[in-house]
Structures are given as structure tokens and as C-alpha cells.
Design an enzyme around this catalytic site. Structure first.
Site, PDB file in Angstrom:
ATOM      1  N   ALA A 117      23.091  10.689  23.471  1.00 30.47           N
ATOM      2  CA  ALA A 117      24.081   9.621  24.418  1.00 30.47           C
ATOM      3  C   ALA A 117      23.732   8.418  24.312  1.00 30.47           C
ATOM      4  CB  ALA A 117      24.206  10.267  25.697  1.00 30.47           C
ATOM      5  N   HIS A 118      24.267   7.395  24.980  1.00 27.52           N
ATOM      6  CA  HIS A 118      24.095   5.974  24.937  1.00 27.52           C
ATOM      7  C   HIS A 118      22.899   5.742  25.695  1.00 27.52           C
ATOM      8  CE1 HIS A 118      26.876   5.592  28.810  1.00 27.52           C
ATOM      9  NE2 HIS A 118      25.660   6.242  29.034  1.00 27.52           N
TER      10      HIS A 118
END
Length: 344
Positions: free
Chosen positions: A234-235
Site C-alpha cells: 500500500a501507499h
């Protein structure tokens, strides 16, 4: 190739005929005359004594083995080198296909391959000797280092920087938007994802992996890290150097994974988790918060040695429940006076 020549490549010692001709490589059960194979431990001794292989790569000599033996420090590594020797990779001819779209504002190094139906946007940089396979998309301003191999149908979006000698397998997306929303006025309002992704040197990324761009700043994959198929990163995640991320791992946003960490298959890492270097999480573990160096199992995960004892106890639960019910029945009878004799 003669055995003596291969022994020099892997710095090994030959027991047997150094002039043995090696014509191929095979697993220990499939090896035939002329093949080289390997055995990593004594549990393969029975197979070693019956193998038809010309040579067996081992860590220490074994008695009763008719094949020549090549003694090396790391048999797995020597076996990998044997495969390299006998099955060299195919190198496409350098050049840009007339069926590829390459912006005139892109910078292309020497010896680069850009295959049919690849799409290279403006301000993209591709280093010397890299291979861009069919169907690859390279977004505006992305950077590919030297001697990279990008397999078919990979998407590298804008603001992605990939180092040298990186391998990216088919279907992977690097730089997709992070999963970020804020609930306002009854809707999930999208938080703009305007950061980038940095992939350092010598990383390998499997097929169908998603690596999200950062909200701000960069998602980072450290030097020498290897990521298996079907992982989700994820980010704003930071992964250190030479870690192993195995299939179907999911890492939540803004987590920090140290160097030399192993996340086995289907491990789940909650967002904003910090994992110390040299930590191992076994398959299907779930973890959150701050994780000190160690080996962990379970969901939620706890130290592996305790988990092993808990699993052993869990297997005994049906028997324990049965005994507890027997004790409850006896206790009920005693409380009611059944079968009770005060003179006993």
C-alpha cells in the site's frame, strides 16, 4: 562441460573423476547419465545412492555414492549456477519496434529493447541494456535503470523510479493510486495520491503485484528485496534491503518493514505497523503495531515458540472438554448427594 571446469566456477572440490562430462542439469529424482544434480541434506542419501547422475553437488562427502561428488559451501547456490551455465537466458536483439509508441521526449540508453505495443510516454528515461517487453506502459517521467527486464503487460505509472538490474514480471502495476478516502457529507471523498514509488537496485517483483504510489513522498522498496506473486503493497510503505515478501502478502499503508525481514505466504500487516530488521512472520500470520525482532506465528501473531505450544494444546481441546464434562457430572452428583457416603 567437464566437472573440473564447473568446480572452478563455484569454487568446489571434486571427489571422483574431475574429467566427468556434464551435459545437463536435473533434480535428484529425475537425473540421468550426464546430468549434474544436488542434495541439500542427509535425508536425500537413499536417492543419492541410486541416482544415475554423473555428479552430485553436496555440502559434505557421502559414502556409498557411485556418482562423482562436488563439495561446496552452499549446494543450492552451486545448483543455481549450474542452471545458469546450461540454460542461458535469451537476450532479445536491441532496438525499438516500429509498432511501439516512444515519445520523442523520452531518453533511451544504449542497447535497449523496446518491443511491439510498448507505450513510452514523454520524459521517460530507460537505462542501458534494459528490455521493455510487449504491452508495457511507462508513464510520464518514470525512470527505468540499466539492465532491467520488464516482462509483458507491466504498468509503470508516472513518478516511478526503478533502479538497476530490476526484474518485473507480467501483470504487475507499479504506481497505482493508494487506497485513501475521507468520509464527508455521506460520501467517501478520494484523497489525491500525488507521491511516487522508488524501487532500488536488484529488486525482483513477481507477477500481478500491486505497489501503490505514496499519498505524498514515496513508497520505497529497498535494494535486493524480492517480492513474490500477488502481493499488495500500500501507499507510503517502506521496505528495507534484502527482505523477502512471499505470495499473497498484504501490507497496509505507511507500514515500515526492516531489512532482511521475511513475510511468508498470506501474511497480513496492518497499516502503520513497524517491523524490526531480521524478523520472520510465518504463513498466514496477522500483525499490527510495533514488532520487535523475532519469529512470529498466528493471527494475531505472537512468538513462534509459544504458538507451537498453543497449537499442541489446541489439538487436545476435544479430549479436555470431554474430561471437564465428566468432572462436572461427578460434581453435580456429589452436590445432590448421589452416591455419597459420609462413612467412606
Amino acid at each position: 562441460m567437464r566437472l573440473r571446469d564447473f568446480a572452478e566456477i563455484v569454487n568446489g572440490t571434486v571427489i571422483g573423476d574431475p574429467d566427468t562430462v556434464i551435459a545437463g542439469v536435473a533434480g535428484i529424482e529425475d537425473a540421468r547419465k550426464g546430468d549434474i544434480t544436488f542434495a541439500s541434506s542427509e535425508r536425500f542419501l537413499a536417492a543419492l545412492r541410486t541416482t544415475e547422475a554423473a555428479c552430485v553437488i553436496v555440502r559434505k562427502p557421502f559414502e556409498g555414492v557411485s556418482a562423482s561428488q562436488l563439495i561446496v559451501k552452499n549446494p543450492h547456490y552451486a545448483f543455481a549456477k549450474a542452471i545458469e551455465c546450461f540454460y542461458p537466458g535469451v537476450s532479445p536483439e536491441p532496438g525499438i519496434s516500429d509498432k511501439a509508441h516512444v515519445s520523442d521526449k523520452a531518453t533511451i540508453g544504449e542497447g535497449v529493447v523496446i518491443s511491439s505495443f510498448a507505450y513510452v510516454e514523454k520524459n521517460v528515461s530507460i537505462g542501458n541494456g534494459s528490455v521493455i517487453s510487449p504491452g508495457v506502459f511507462l508513464g510520464e517521467g518514470s525512470k527505468i535503470g540499466s539492465n532491467c527486464f520488464i516482462y509483458p503487460n507491466v504498468t509503470v505509472r508516472e513518478k516511478v523510479s526503478i533502479g538497476d538490474r530490476v526484474i518485473v514480471h507480467s501483470g504487475t502495476v507499479i504506481g497505482s493510486d493508494g487506497f485513501g478516502y475521507v468520509f464527508e457529507n455521506g460520501v467517501h471523498y478520494k484523497i489525491p495520491q500525488v507521491g511516487g514509488v522508488v524501487i532500488e537496485d536488484d529488486v525482483e517483483i513477481g507477477s500481478n503485484v500491486s505497489i501503490d504510489r505514496a499519498t505524498l513522498g514515496n513508497t520505497l522498496i529497498g535494494k535486493g528485496t524480492k517480492i513474490d506473486n500477488l502481493a499488495q503493497i500500500a501507499h507510503n510503505v517502506k521496505i528495507g534491503e534484502k527482505s523477502l515478501i512471499v505470495a499473497q502478502v498484504a501490507i497496509g499503508g505507511s507500514s515500515k518493514i526492516g531489512s532482511f525481514v521475511t513475510l511468508a505466504g498470506q501474511v497480513g500487516v496492518a497499516d502503520h505497523t513497524t517491523i524490526d530488521p531480521e524478523t520472520i512472520l510465518t504463513a498466514q500470520s496477522g500483525i499490527s503495531g510495533r514488532v520487535a525482532k523475532g519469529i512470529y506465528s498466528g493471527s494475531p501473531a505472537f512468538p513462534h515458540n509459544i504458538w507451537l505450544r498453543a497449537q499442541a494444546a489446541f489439538a487436545k481441546l476435544p479430549e479436555l472438554i470431554k474430561k471437564i464434562r465428566e468432572f462436572e457430572n461427578r460434581l453435580n452428583k456429589l452436590e445432590k448427594g448421589d452416591d455419597y457416603d459420609e462413612h467412606k
